[in-house]
Design a protein around this motif. Structure first.
Motif, short mmCIF file in Angstrom:
data_model
loop_
_atom_site.label_atom_id
_atom_site.label_comp_id
_atom_site.label_asym_id
_atom_site.label_seq_id
_atom_site.Cartn_x
_atom_site.Cartn_y
_atom_site.Cartn_z
N UNK A 193 -16.23 0.21 7.74
CA UNK A 193 -14.97 0.68 7.17
C UNK A 193 -13.96 -0.46 7.03
N UNK A 194 -13.95 -1.35 8.02
CA UNK A 194 -12.97 -2.44 8.03
C UNK A 194 -13.34 -3.62 7.15
N UNK B 153 -9.10 3.77 6.22
CA UNK B 153 -10.21 3.57 7.15
C UNK B 153 -9.89 4.19 8.50
N UNK B 154 -8.64 4.04 8.92
CA UNK B 154 -8.20 4.63 10.18
C UNK B 154 -8.36 6.14 10.16
N UNK C 39 -9.30 2.64 14.88
CA UNK C 39 -8.82 1.71 13.87
C UNK C 39 -7.31 1.90 13.72
N UNK C 40 -6.51 0.87 13.99
CA UNK C 40 -5.05 1.02 13.84
C UNK C 40 -4.69 1.32 12.39
N UNK C 41 -3.64 2.05 12.20
CA UNK C 41 -3.21 2.40 10.84
C UNK C 41 -2.66 1.19 10.09
N UNK C 42 -2.17 0.22 10.84
CA UNK C 42 -1.56 -0.94 10.21
C UNK C 42 -0.12 -0.64 9.83
#
Length: 246
Positions: A60-61, A71-72, A102-105
């Motif tokens: 995903x990343x 992806x998160x 996975x961090x949302x960013x």
């Protein structure tokens, strides 16, 4: 015992999920479940390992081409499906919980400054009926901060010209050519009364008069008796932003 992840997702998880969320949420998440199912559909539910989860996370990343926030959402949704499998006693533990989320960013939300907004609305030709509606739409969304679906649900009954208030108490949803006005907003705290200034009052009064001449009596942001669809709002914003060079 030999149930595949695809069988679990289709036969068990999705019917439960669909019954617990709003129709709009269900429709927006269908693509997410499609991605997850494609990856794990043939894998036995009991055979999914920590490594399988980690490799999906890496995919995903790095290879998927999806944004980090999307992806998160995909990975957190996948983790929740396995948590449900644990709760229903299909598996003993959730292997994905031994991997990092996975961090949302950081989301960078673009916005118009006051000068840019004035530049945009000055490019609207209000003598045209549709463009007049576009002007009102841009004005209301910019000055009130309403969600798109909240603005589309507004009717003239929600405006109090004497008290100078706008009542936000519903959202509008389209599905297969038909619309539904829900008597509630996204969150409980979003049910609110918005104070509006004299300029907004004047703009709304002039627009109401214009609508009545065209036989439009119910929804504020429309040129017909049917409300706008969500995509029209985006097109109006982009059209006039491009025209103004903003």
């Amino acid at each position: 015992y030999n149930m595949t992840y695809g069988q679990f997702l289709t036969q068990i998880y999705l019917p439960i999920y669909k019954g617990n969320v709003e129709k709009s949420t269900w429709l927006s998440r269908k693509s997410v479940f499609k991605i997850i199912k494609k990856r794990f559909k043939s894998k036995k539910l009991r055979s999914i390992t920590v490594e399988d989860c980690e490799m999906f996370r890496v995919f995903l990343l790095t290879e998927s081409g999806y944004s980090q926030s999307f992806s998160s959402m995909v990975y957190s949704t996948f983790r929740r499906t396995l948590t449900k499998a644990v709760n229903l006693q299909y598996i003993e533990a959730n292997p994905s919980m031994r991997t990092k989320a996975i961090p949302k960013g950081k989301a960078v939300v673009p916005y118009w400054t006051k000068d840019e907004f004035e530049k945009v609305i000055s490019s609207v030709y209000v003598k045209d009926f549709y463009e007049h509606m576009s002007f009102v739409l841009l004005w209301l969304y910019y000055t009130t901060g309403m969600r798109v679906s909240e603005g589309l649900a507004l009717t003239w009954d929600d405006v109090d010209f004497e008290k100078k208030t706008l009542r936000v108490h519903g959202t509008l949803e389209w599905y297969q050519g038909e619309y539904t006005v829900k008597p509630y907003t996204k969150t409980k705290s979003s049910m609110r009364m918005i104070s509006i200034d004299d300029d907004t009052i004047f703009i709304l009064q002039k627009w109401k008069e214009r609508q009545l001449k065209h036989g439009v009596t119910k929804f504020i942001l429309t040129t017909t008796e049917r409300p706008l669809v969500r995509g029209t709002v985006n097109r109006i914003v982009n059209r006039y932003a491009d025209a103004a060079g903003v």
